[in-house]
Design an enzyme around this catalytic site. Structure first.
Site, short mmCIF file in Angstrom:
data_model
loop_
_atom_site.label_atom_id
_atom_site.label_comp_id
_atom_site.label_asym_id
_atom_site.label_seq_id
_atom_site.Cartn_x
_atom_site.Cartn_y
_atom_site.Cartn_z
N ASP A 1 -2.79 -7.31 -0.20
CA ASP A 1 -2.08 -6.03 -0.15
C ASP A 1 -2.94 -4.91 -0.75
O ASP A 1 -2.82 -4.62 -1.93
CB ASP A 1 -0.77 -6.18 -0.91
CG ASP A 1 0.14 -4.97 -0.80
OD1 ASP A 1 -0.10 -4.12 0.07
OD2 ASP A 1 1.09 -4.88 -1.59
N GLU B 1 0.00 4.69 -0.37
CA GLU B 1 1.11 4.00 0.29
C GLU B 1 2.04 3.36 -0.73
O GLU B 1 3.26 3.38 -0.58
CB GLU B 1 0.57 2.95 1.25
CG GLU B 1 1.64 2.29 2.13
CD GLU B 1 2.25 1.02 1.52
OE1 GLU B 1 3.19 0.47 2.13
OE2 GLU B 1 1.80 0.58 0.44
N GLU B 2 1.44 2.79 -1.79
CA GLU B 2 2.23 2.10 -2.80
C GLU B 2 3.13 3.04 -3.60
O GLU B 2 4.04 2.60 -4.28
CB GLU B 2 1.31 1.33 -3.76
CG GLU B 2 0.44 0.26 -3.11
CD GLU B 2 1.20 -0.96 -2.68
OE1 GLU B 2 2.45 -0.95 -2.74
OE2 GLU B 2 0.56 -1.94 -2.27
N ASP C 1 -0.62 -4.46 7.32
CA ASP C 1 -0.39 -4.50 5.87
C ASP C 1 -0.06 -5.93 5.47
O ASP C 1 0.97 -6.48 5.89
CB ASP C 1 0.76 -3.55 5.50
CG ASP C 1 0.83 -3.28 4.00
OD1 ASP C 1 0.16 -3.99 3.24
OD2 ASP C 1 1.56 -2.35 3.61
#
Length: 310
Positions: free
Chosen positions: A139, A173-174, A201
């Protein structure tokens, strides 16, 4: 003359095969991006900027055209809502490369390159995350490796495809899909020229009992035709939903059809144990080959129409 034709066919096959996804290159990308030296690629960190530079360097190598607002970069400010300290603002950027095939419409292929850094920006599932390197091999170094292999293939396969390609490495994104949302609100390519978006992802921990999931099957009536009679050396299944999982959700919200590739959760998700030695690069290579077959099928069709999934 016959031998000469055979030689040319063999040469063309060899050149094309040399650009297909490679487990060796996948491993190299992941081992760089998810090494301890990269300190988890937290948004705003020097290591996050190094990861962006790594993607930029590969895009240049493949001859892609910059399509950011600052060459390959589209800088923006990300807001970090942390548990340990007050809210803060961090510098972030999307990295954007364009493959111009002089087509009317464009296929977007994306993956986020940020992760959780040293466990101080929230979202870690470790009991005591602060100060621990969250390498984020699956990830999402695995997705970035996939993005780079797809860019390599379509830019180097000696074929002028009937669609352009926009390759995007998303930042932050996180922190809530901030990079993809920023791009879609400030597009460097008109949204109406986008045919569909493919997101990768967490594609590095293939489980043969589960298979690789492909979300977004219900976001266009054309997807069943694209998937028809497609086979693979790995197990795969489809899911209709397009509004969850990763940056694909931001594109779905803008009524752009999507596909989302994901090998599923595991005990190391958002923990310091998500390391490169746990990645199944051979299976990721097969996932990317499956993705290429689907894309080539999709490019035989006219521009897709978006369908909302209930």
């Amino acid at each position: 003359m016959k031998n000469y034709v055979l030689f040319l066919l063999l040469l063309l096959t060899t050149l094309t095969f040399g650009q297909t996804p490679s487990a060796k290159r996948i491993s190299q990308h992941i081992r760089y991006l998810a090494s301890d030296k990269m300190q988890g690629r937290g948004t705003g960190s020097p290591e996050n900027a190094k990861a962006a530079h790594y993607v930029e360097k590969q895009f240049k190598k493949y001859g892609l055209t910059p399509l950011g607002t600052d060459r390959f970069y589209q800088p923006f400010t990300a807001k970090v809502r942390r548990i340990v300290v007050p809210d803060s603002l961090r510098k972030a950027a999307n990295v954007i490369g364009f493959l111009n095939n002089d087509a009317a419409y464009t296929i977007v292929i994306g993956a986020h390159y940020d992760h959780l850094g040293l466990g101080r920006q929230g979202s870690s599932l470790d009991s005591l995350p602060q100060g621990k390197i969250h390498n984020g091999a699956d990830d999402n170094a695995s997705g970035v490796a996939g993005l780079l292999e797809m860019a390599r293939y379509f830019s180097q396969n000696n074929v002028k495809e009937p669609y352009n390609f926009l390759f995007m490495a998303f930042g932050a994104e996180e922190l809530g899909l901030q990079g993809s949302r920023y791009f879609l609100n400030n597009p460097t390519l008109p949204l109406e020229r986008m045919n569909f978006m493919v997101c990768m992802d967490m594609i590095g921990r293939y489980n043969p009992e589960r298979g690789v999931g492909i979300g977004g099957y219900g976001t266009s009536d054309a997807w069943p035709t694209v998937f028809k009679e497609v086979t693979s050396s790995i197990k795969f299944f489809t899911d209709r939903a397009g509004n969850g999982g990763s940056d694909n959700a931001a594109f779905y919200a803008k009524q752009i059809p999507v596909l989302f590739f994901h090998t599923g959760g595991h005990p190391d998700y958002h923990k310091p144990g998500d390391d490169p030695d746990k990645i199944d690069a051979q299976s990721e290579e097969a996932i990317l080959q499956l993705e290429i077959r689907l894309l080539e099928n999709a490019m035989r069709l006219a521009k897709m129409t978006f369908t909302s999934v209930k």
